[in-house]
Design an enzyme around this catalytic site. Structure first.
Site, short mmCIF file in Angstrom:
data_model
loop_
_atom_site.label_atom_id
_atom_site.label_comp_id
_atom_site.label_asym_id
_atom_site.label_seq_id
_atom_site.Cartn_x
_atom_site.Cartn_y
_atom_site.Cartn_z
N ASP A 1 0.85 -1.18 0.00
CA ASP A 1 0.00 0.00 0.00
C ASP A 1 0.89 1.23 0.00
O ASP A 1 1.83 1.34 0.81
CB ASP A 1 -0.91 -0.01 1.23
CG ASP A 1 -2.02 1.02 1.12
OD1 ASP A 1 -2.35 1.44 0.00
OD2 ASP A 1 -2.59 1.38 2.16
N HIS B 1 -3.85 14.24 0.71
CA HIS B 1 -4.02 13.42 1.91
C HIS B 1 -2.81 13.53 2.82
O HIS B 1 -2.95 13.75 4.04
CB HIS B 1 -4.23 11.96 1.49
CG HIS B 1 -4.21 10.99 2.64
ND1 HIS B 1 -5.19 10.95 3.61
CD2 HIS B 1 -3.32 10.02 2.97
CE1 HIS B 1 -4.91 10.01 4.49
NE2 HIS B 1 -3.78 9.42 4.13
N GLU C 1 -10.25 3.97 4.11
CA GLU C 1 -9.37 4.67 3.19
C GLU C 1 -9.81 4.31 1.78
O GLU C 1 -9.70 3.15 1.36
CB GLU C 1 -7.90 4.30 3.41
CG GLU C 1 -7.34 4.87 4.70
CD GLU C 1 -5.84 4.72 4.85
OE1 GLU C 1 -5.28 5.39 5.73
OE2 GLU C 1 -5.24 3.94 4.09
N GLU D 1 -9.34 3.90 -1.87
CA GLU D 1 -8.13 3.70 -2.66
C GLU D 1 -8.44 2.98 -3.96
O GLU D 1 -9.55 2.48 -4.17
CB GLU D 1 -7.09 2.90 -1.86
CG GLU D 1 -6.74 3.51 -0.51
CD GLU D 1 -5.50 2.90 0.11
OE1 GLU D 1 -4.69 2.28 -0.63
OE2 GLU D 1 -5.35 3.02 1.34
N ASP E 1 -8.89 0.29 2.36
CA ASP E 1 -7.87 -0.14 3.32
C ASP E 1 -8.34 0.28 4.72
O ASP E 1 -7.98 1.34 5.22
CB ASP E 1 -6.53 0.50 2.97
CG ASP E 1 -5.40 -0.01 3.85
OD1 ASP E 1 -5.41 -1.20 4.17
OD2 ASP E 1 -4.52 0.79 4.20
N ARG F 1 -7.18 3.58 13.66
CA ARG F 1 -6.28 4.72 13.85
C ARG F 1 -5.63 4.73 15.23
O ARG F 1 -4.48 5.17 15.38
CB ARG F 1 -7.04 6.03 13.63
CG ARG F 1 -7.61 6.20 12.24
CD ARG F 1 -6.55 6.21 11.17
NE ARG F 1 -7.11 6.55 9.87
CZ ARG F 1 -6.46 6.43 8.73
NH1 ARG F 1 -5.22 5.99 8.72
NH2 ARG F 1 -7.04 6.75 7.59
N GLN G 1 -2.96 2.05 15.18
CA GLN G 1 -1.90 2.51 14.29
C GLN G 1 -1.03 3.58 14.95
O GLN G 1 0.20 3.54 14.84
CB GLN G 1 -2.53 3.06 13.00
CG GLN G 1 -1.53 3.58 11.98
CD GLN G 1 -2.22 4.18 10.76
OE1 GLN G 1 -3.44 4.20 10.67
NE2 GLN G 1 -1.44 4.69 9.83
N LYS H 1 -3.64 -2.03 10.32
CA LYS H 1 -4.03 -2.14 8.92
C LYS H 1 -4.31 -3.57 8.47
O LYS H 1 -5.05 -3.78 7.50
CB LYS H 1 -2.91 -1.58 8.03
CG LYS H 1 -2.60 -0.12 8.23
CD LYS H 1 -3.56 0.75 7.44
CE LYS H 1 -3.07 2.18 7.38
NZ LYS H 1 -3.94 3.01 6.52
N THR I 1 -8.57 -5.78 4.29
CA THR I 1 -8.51 -4.86 3.16
C THR I 1 -9.53 -5.37 2.15
O THR I 1 -9.43 -6.51 1.69
CB THR I 1 -7.11 -4.83 2.51
OG1 THR I 1 -6.16 -4.40 3.49
CG2 THR I 1 -7.08 -3.89 1.32
N GLU J 1 -9.44 12.62 7.92
CA GLU J 1 -9.43 13.94 7.31
C GLU J 1 -10.79 14.63 7.42
O GLU J 1 -10.87 15.82 7.75
CB GLU J 1 -9.03 13.85 5.84
CG GLU J 1 -7.62 13.40 5.58
CD GLU J 1 -7.38 13.20 4.11
OE1 GLU J 1 -7.03 14.18 3.43
OE2 GLU J 1 -7.57 12.07 3.62
#
Length: 420
Positions: free
Chosen positions: A126, A133, A199, A201, A233, A237, A240, A253, A257, A368
């Site tokens: 990834d 971002h 996420e 993607e 993904d 948080r 992480q 993560k 996925t 975000e």
């Protein structure tokens, strides 16, 4: 960039003969027999049976469509990909042949089949390739410093993920548990993640492998990469944040996925090629794509893809990230992935990283959208900072196609289940 139509496109508009994405499905009467299909509107064509019925390919290439997964087709290489795609387009655009397909019962309603992970995921990488971002995240976590790290404009940053937890769209996502350290606490706690995120993607699927010790230049992108798909993904948080120093993402993560059930071949996206953003820093030769021409029909590496992504939470649109804004392209990512001699394998999957644009409604993750949980978003689903149990997230996308048509990408959906 073409303007979006004011009329909501139908499945026939998005998945017409110029698209024909590949997937693997089973039917209720033969659940033990996976078959390769191509999507046509809201139906699935039994690709192998159709090609045999119409005798449109020589036996070795016809056999690629009778396998239980896309693996043999991926490995066959670009000339074979083109011939197979041309045969399938002939099958669905010639009225006489289409009538024979209908009579043989080779078109199944999409709602009546079960879709499966269409290829064996060999490795998963990834990237972190959206400047918007990366800058937004940098401002959130380094408010007094440079939003971008010193290396960001010089190479596509990435991490090696876990291939075994890549799942097909529709697979439930169990809330992960792990260590996290709440703000102000001296010691970590263990338990379910409280800051579960998405996420949005795009994933790229490698077909032709490479040898260990050899590099793949940007010009080799279309010879090695079969197609692309939407990808979510999922990210814990809080897990992480505690674990990623100094080696990067790991358990935050690797729990899931999600990828689309449909892989769109690169050949279907010729009209979606677009120039990448202006390069603001000189690039080393193996990444320098400034000589490319996005409008050229050749194989130059200097282009990205104009994909319009929509993110929905419990059925409501919360973001519309533009893939055309990605700073690093898929060709650059492939070149960097192999520049040290790392080999490609059939079924390798590499993802773009979170897709975000410059506008507030173009942000591809809740981190975000909510400014790290400070500003909740709202809708019919209530207020959200991060995902709650029972939430369902769906990614959809389309790209410009021939003659003003649209090329749809298969959706990615996942529903959050409580931690076990």
């Amino acid at each position: 960039m073409s303007e979006a139509s004011t009329t909501e496109p139908t499945a026939d508009d998005l998945f017409g003969p110029d698209n024909l994405p590949y997937g693997v499905y089973t039917t209720p009467d033969a659940p033990e027999r996976p078959r390769i299909g191509v999507r046509l509107g809201d139906r699935v064509l039994d690709a192998g049976a159709a090609i045999r019925l119409l005798n449109l390919l020589e036996a070795p290439e016809a056999a690629l469509l009778t396998a239980p997964s896309l693996d043999p087709l991926l490995a066959a290489g670009r000339p074979a990909w083109s011939r197979v795609r041309a045969a399938l387009r002939t099958a669905v655009t010639d009225p006489d042949r289409t009538a024979r397909i209908e009579e043989a019962g080779l078109l199944h309603p999409l709602t009546g089949v079960t879709m499966h992970l269409p290829f064996t995921v060999a490795d998963y990488v990834d990237f972190y390739s959206s400047e918007h971002h990366a800058s937004n995240v940098g401002r959130l976590f380094r408010p007094d410093g440079d939003p971008l790290t010193p290396n960001w404009k010089h190479l596509p940053i990435g991490y090696h993920g876990r291939a075994g937890t890549v799942v097909v769209s529709g697979t439930p996502v169990v809330r992960p548990s792990g260590q996290r350290r709440p703000p102000g606490a001296e010691e970590p706690l263990f338990g379910p993640s409280g800051r579960l995120d998405i996420e949005a993607e795009v994933g790229f699927v490698v077909g032709v492998p490479s040898r260990l010790g050899e590099t793949v230049p940007m010009s080799g992108f279309r010879d090695h990469v079969f197609g692309l798909c939407l990808l979510n993904d999922w990210s814990a948080r809080d897990v992480q944040a505690w674990e990623y120093v100094p080696l990067g993402p790991f358990l935050g993560k690797s729990f899931a996925t999600s990828v689309a059930a449909w892989i769109t071949p690169l050949e279907a996206l010729e009209e979606a090629r677009t120039a990448p953003p202006e390069r603001t820093h000189p690039l080393l030769p193996y990444l320098d794509d400034t000589a490319g021409d996005a409008s050229s029909p050749g194989d130059g590496p200097g282009y990205g893809y104009d994909l319009r992504i929509t993110v929905r939470l419990n059925g409501e649109t919360i973001a519309e990230p533009p893939f055309s804004a990605m700073y690093w392209t898929a060709a650059q990512q492939l070149a960097h992935l192999t520049v040290n001699g790392a080999s490609l394998r059939t079924g390798d999957l590499y993802a773009s990283g979170t897709v975000s644009g410059p506008e507030p409604h173009q942000l591809g993750c809740l981190l975000e959208l909510t400014r790290n949980g400070r500003d909740p978003i709202g809708g019919g689903f209530g207020k959200r900072t991060f995902l709650e149990d029972g939430d369902e997230v769906t990614l959809t996308a389309w790209a410009p196609g021939p003659g003003g048509a649209r090329i749809g990408l298969g959706e990615v959906t996942g529903r959050i289940e409580p931690a076990r």
